[in-house]
Write an enzyme that holds these catalytic residues in place. Structure first.
Site, PDB file in Angstrom:
ATOM      1  N   TRP A  68       0.861  -1.174   0.000  1.00  0.00           N
ATOM      2  CA  TRP A  68       0.000   0.000   0.000  1.00  0.00           C
ATOM      3  C   TRP A  68       0.910   1.241   0.000  1.00  0.00           C
ATOM      4  CZ3 TRP A  68      -0.437   3.947   3.690  1.00  0.00           C
ATOM      5  CH2 TRP A  68      -1.441   4.880   3.410  1.00  0.00           C
ATOM      6  N   ASP A  72     -16.134  11.561  -2.102  1.00  0.00           N
ATOM      7  CA  ASP A  72     -15.528  10.263  -1.773  1.00  0.00           C
ATOM      8  C   ASP A  72     -16.305   9.583  -0.649  1.00  0.00           C
ATOM      9  OD1 ASP A  72     -13.168   8.304  -1.051  1.00  0.00           O
ATOM     10  OD2 ASP A  72     -12.516   9.314  -2.873  1.00  0.00           O
ATOM     11  N   TRP A 101     -14.884   3.401  -8.272  1.00  0.00           N
ATOM     12  CA  TRP A 101     -15.260   2.074  -7.757  1.00  0.00           C
ATOM     13  C   TRP A 101     -14.076   1.570  -6.936  1.00  0.00           C
ATOM     14  CZ3 TRP A 101     -19.257  -1.528 -10.051  1.00  0.00           C
ATOM     15  CH2 TRP A 101     -19.209  -2.805  -9.473  1.00  0.00           C
ATOM     16  N   ASP A 102     -14.248   1.585  -5.635  1.00  0.00           N
ATOM     17  CA  ASP A 102     -13.143   1.279  -4.717  1.00  0.00           C
ATOM     18  C   ASP A 102     -13.271  -0.148  -4.191  1.00  0.00           C
ATOM     19  OD1 ASP A 102     -10.937   1.704  -3.125  1.00  0.00           O
ATOM     20  OD2 ASP A 102     -11.774   3.399  -2.013  1.00  0.00           O
ATOM     21  N   MET A 103     -12.209  -0.657  -3.596  1.00  0.00           N
ATOM     22  CA  MET A 103     -12.216  -2.004  -3.011  1.00  0.00           C
ATOM     23  C   MET A 103     -11.101  -2.020  -1.979  1.00  0.00           C
ATOM     24  SD  MET A 103     -10.845  -5.461  -3.694  1.00  0.00           S
ATOM     25  CE  MET A 103     -11.607  -7.056  -3.648  1.00  0.00           C
ATOM     26  N   CYS A 105     -10.300   1.459  -8.469  1.00  0.00           N
ATOM     27  CA  CYS A 105      -9.416   1.832  -7.374  1.00  0.00           C
ATOM     28  C   CYS A 105      -9.455   0.692  -6.374  1.00  0.00           C
ATOM     29  CB  CYS A 105      -9.986   3.113  -6.751  1.00  0.00           C
ATOM     30  SG  CYS A 105      -9.275   3.584  -5.165  1.00  0.00           S
ATOM     31  N   ASP A 163      -2.579   5.557  -3.173  1.00  0.00           N
ATOM     32  CA  ASP A 163      -2.976   6.530  -2.149  1.00  0.00           C
ATOM     33  C   ASP A 163      -1.804   7.409  -1.762  1.00  0.00           C
ATOM     34  OD1 ASP A 163      -5.603   5.915  -2.009  1.00  0.00           O
ATOM     35  OD2 ASP A 163      -5.442   4.575  -0.283  1.00  0.00           O
TER      36      ASP A 163
HETATM   37  C1  DGJ Z   1      -9.040   4.057  -0.666  1.00  0.00           C
HETATM   38  C2  DGJ Z   1      -8.865   4.963  -1.851  1.00  0.00           C
HETATM   39  O1  DGJ Z   1      -7.685   4.679  -2.500  1.00  0.00           O
HETATM   40  C3  DGJ Z   1      -8.908   6.398  -1.359  1.00  0.00           C
HETATM   41  O2  DGJ Z   1      -8.646   7.258  -2.430  1.00  0.00           O
HETATM   42  C4  DGJ Z   1     -10.236   6.670  -0.741  1.00  0.00           C
HETATM   43  O3  DGJ Z   1     -11.244   6.586  -1.695  1.00  0.00           O
HETATM   44  C5  DGJ Z   1     -10.486   5.690   0.395  1.00  0.00           C
HETATM   45  N1  DGJ Z   1     -10.301   4.339  -0.016  1.00  0.00           N
HETATM   46  C6  DGJ Z   1     -11.871   5.866   0.943  1.00  0.00           C
HETATM   47  O4  DGJ Z   1     -12.201   4.917   1.863  1.00  0.00           O
END
Ligand code: DGJ
Length: 756
Positions: free
Chosen positions: A208, A375, A486-488, A535, A557
């Site tokens: 990360w 967000d 679209w996050d995960m 994302c 991030d």
């Molecule tokens: C992880 C993403 O990479 C961030 O940019 C942000 O959207 C956070 N999650 C939000 O929980």
């Protein structure tokens, strides 16, 4: 024709612009052997390269009954358990509990275009041909129909040649034609046996906030690999593997690359064998994978992208960039400048409401920013990361007046609106989980592991997918939303599905990925104007599979400009800049605590989809005033950055001092060079930088100055960049060769020492 069968020689010959790939049928057993991959050659009988006449271990006699023969024959797709002891491409368990696979060639097809891979992301010749089979000789497909008679299993090997990009894609379809069910326990997408040309492995590793760092390593005897068992392609290891000659550099030497169009568990491996051959493989990770194949059922592997460059890593990069820009990324934004966005994550985290967002939007609109992205934290009662995932209802205590009101207000400012989702997840503290605890992935009798306080939804279930899709779609229908992130934010563990039968639990990881693909496909079909950005906890969802659904992916991030040099270098090594999510954020940087000049942050973010990730109402007036200029620069150069050829000139991760890359337009009339001096150095003379990719005969003007330089001078002599005082100083150089300049061969007499 790009693909031909040479009947007498029993060779299948695939050509691209600069490469040839040759397959041979070993007549007695009908083995499908690998003959050659490399620089383009004239078609002729090169069957001898397979060394079928050599006699392993038996000097006097070539005894083909011995496994020594099988164990050294270069194979296209290796069977299992029958005497080839190298990594197999496929493994099958029969009802009787036996393993053992062997492929015999049966027949072939050569066709124009490329068949679709059902349910899977895959390259195509033209987007509009995707539903048909294409019809152009620049893209041709070879299908080798093979069979294991004992298993009654058909195995089709598919190869598509993309002539212009020097890419060959490979995938495999297996079909059970027998009466008994079979269990596939491994089905790779590609295997390549090469003579070891003093290769080293190039892979991308990370974590990360540290994604896609380039690693070079020696290849020892035995197996060495990168892979993921996290259910996603991951921050840690990337579904990419290149073998490069040790001496190969950015511009010279042989490089073989494989990249996987897939977003789940993978294994990319190089095995150095006793005879100093390398078997290079790519596919779904076999660990815990098992797929029941009933009578008449078919399994189709994701595809692997192969490219060969005889001109170093740089050409490999440009082949992949062109491939993805021309034949993988789809939709309205495929080749469009993306709106400059401001995302509120680093500005507010969970602490926002309508008023705060509108304050940001008002200031941003005044400075030329084009879209506000809301967000995480707008739904359920989510004020931290420990609740509400799955409850996709707007929290009207925060979004006072509702979502439509907020979006309308933002639109009234002349800005577009985007929103964040994390559709694959459920919080234990959610209405959804309380109602459907069995919708989470878990093993009966075990407390599933929490990660970021959340569980993963079982996307192998159609009821789960339906609920998730409807939740997302209903929000999108409710307001004028033009972008989705679209996050995960966690990876898969505790693999168990309440839906799958015991013998099919080994299908869960792959079915999860197929479910994800189905949902994203549905989304982009129903909302074709939507700009989708994938994302995953930063950049863990960067893979060619996701690029098929979203033209851009959040890169990391870590928004610190200097860390980003390394992350973006590794990412740009295999992905076009048009796909790399990059933002200017506040300082000290939230991840590393470093302060860098606002100008430098802007220059670094130019190498991607440009945006801001800060509280614009809180940064200094001076920084605010720099924003319109940065946006102007973005608009001016983004067409070139998105479409041009990428050349790496210096790598900060290798030299620890400075970073430099160029983008050159296809017609070579324009170029942009970005230079970042990371460490200021005392008493240093100017740095000479030799440019790349220009046309030697053209004369170029730099940053609009009077003096012109020949392309040959710029590439061989270079330019001198003044030594900077202080750290983290960035500069861009725009080169253009306009008509008058091109014709005017006489260079200006004035000899500027430094270009400023
Ligand atoms: C992880 C993403 O990479 C961030 O940019 C942000 O959207 C956070 N999650 C939000 O929980």
């Amino acid at each position: 024709m790009a693909i031909a069968y040479m009947e007498k020689e029993k060779l299948f010959w695939i050509d691209t612009k600069n490469t040839s790939y040759v397959i041979g049928i070993v007549d007695k057993e009908q083995f499908v052997g690998h003959v050659y991959y490399g620089k383009r050659m004239q078609r002729q009988d090169i069957f001898y390269l397979m060394r079928t006449g050599e006699a392993p271990f038996v000097p006097s006699k070539n005894n083909r009954e011995r496994s020594a023969f099988l164990d050294s024959l270069p194979m296209e797709y290796a069977g299992d358990g029958l005497g080839d002891y190298r990594e197999s491409s496929i493994s099958v368990k029969t009802k009787g509990g036996h393993a053992g696979v062997s492929l015999a060639f049966g027949s072939y097809e050569i066709k124009k275009g490329k068949p679709r891979l059902n349910g899977l992301p895959a390259t195509f010749y033209r987007e509009e041909d995707m539903r048909g089979e294409g019809a152009n000789e620049e893209c041709m497909t070879l299908i080798l129909h093979c069979r294991d008679e004992a298993l009654e299993l058909d195995i089709d090997l598919l190869y598509t040649a993309f002539e212009q990009e020097d890419v060959i894609t490979r995938s495999v379809t297996v079909r059970n034609t027998g009466k008994n069910e079979l269990f596939l326990t491994k089905v790779f997408s590609a295997s390549l046996d090469l003579d070891n040309q003093d290769f080293e492995m190039v892979t991308l590793h990370g974590s990360w906030a540290r994604e896609r760092q380039v690693e070079y390593r020696e290849i020892g005897y035995g197996k060495q690999s990168v892979g993921s068992l996290r259910g996603v392609s991951s921050h840690q290891e990337h579904p990419f593997l290149a073998l490069k000659e040790k001496n190969a550099g950015e511009d010279t030497g042989s490089v073989y690359a494989m990249h996987f169009v897939y977003s789940g568990n993978f294994l990319a491996q190089a095995e150095r064998t006793q005879h100093n051959m390398i078997r290079m493989t790519m596919g779904i990770h076999p660990k815990n994978f098992s797929w029941r194949l009933g009578t008449s059922e078919e399994f189709c592997t994701p595809e692997a992208i192969l490219t060969y460059s005889s001109a170093g890593m740089g050409q490999m990069t440009r082949n992949l960039h062109d491939m993805y820009r021309n034949h993988l990324i789809r939709g309205k934004y495929k080749d469009k400048k993306r709106p400059v966005l401001i995302n509120n994550w680093e500005a507010t985290y969970f602490d926002f409401d309508t008023e705060r967002l509108l304050d940001i939007a008002k200031r941003a609109a005044g400075l030329g920013i084009e879209m506000l992205v809301m967000d995480d934290g707008w739904f359920g009662h989510r004020n931290s990361d420990n609740s509400s995932l799955g409850d996709w209802q707007v929290n009207e205590e925060k979004i006072i007046g509702g979502l439509k009101h907020l979006v309308d207000e933002v639109n009234a400012l002349g800005m577009r609106f985007g929103i964040w989702f994390e559709p694959e997840m459920v919080s234990p503290d959610s209405k959804l989980y309380r109602k459907h605890p069995d919708w989470a992935i878990k093993i009966p009798g075990r407390e599933p592991a929490l990660s970021r306080n959340q569980y993963v939804l079982d996307f192998s279930r159609s009821d789960v997918r339906e609920y998730v899709y409807e939740s997302v779609a209903q929000i999108l229908h409710g307001a004028n939303i033009e972008y989705v992130k679209w996050d995960m934010n966690r990876q898969l563990s505790d693999l168990g599905s309440a839906f799958l039968s015991p013998e099919c639990q080994g299908e869960l990881s792959h079915r999860y990925v197929l479910g994800l693909y189905e949902l994203q496909e549905r989304l982009i079909q129903e909302f074709p104007d939507l700009l989708l950005e994938n994302c995953s906890g930063g950049g863990a969802r960067f893979d060619p599979g996701m690029l098929y659904y979203s033209p851009q992916i959040w890169c990391s991030d870590d928004t610190d400009a200097i860390e980003r040099l390394k992350i973006q270098e590794g990412t740009a090594m295999i992905y076009p800049l048009s796909a790399i999510g990059a933002h200017v954020s506040d300082c000290p940087n939230h991840t590393v605590g470093r302060s860098t000049p606002f100008e430098t942050r802007g220059i670094v973010a130019l190498a991607g989809t440009f945006g801001y990730e800060l509280d614009i109402t809180k940064i200094s007036e001076e920084e605010q005033q720099m924003i319109p200029k940065q946006i102007e620069v973005y608009h001016k150069y983004n067409d070139l950055i998105r479409r041009g050829d990428y050349y790496r000139i210096a790598s900060y991760s290798a030299n620890h001092e400075y970073d430099c890359y160029m983008v050159v337009s296809k017609d070579k009339r324009e170029a942009l060079m970005t230079y970042i001096q990371v460490l200021g150095e005392p008493n240093r003379r100017s740095r000479r930088i030799c440019l790349k990719g220009l046309k030697p005969e053209y004369n170029y003007r730099i940053n609009g100055k009077d003096r012109v330089y020949g392309g040959d001078v710029l590439m061989s002599g270079g330019i001198l960049i003044e030594s900077r005082k202080g750290d983290f100083k960035g500069e861009i150089f725009y080169l253009n060769a306009q008509e008058s300049v091109i014709k005017d061969k006489k260079l200006d007499k004035k000899n500027d020492k430094n270009i400023k």
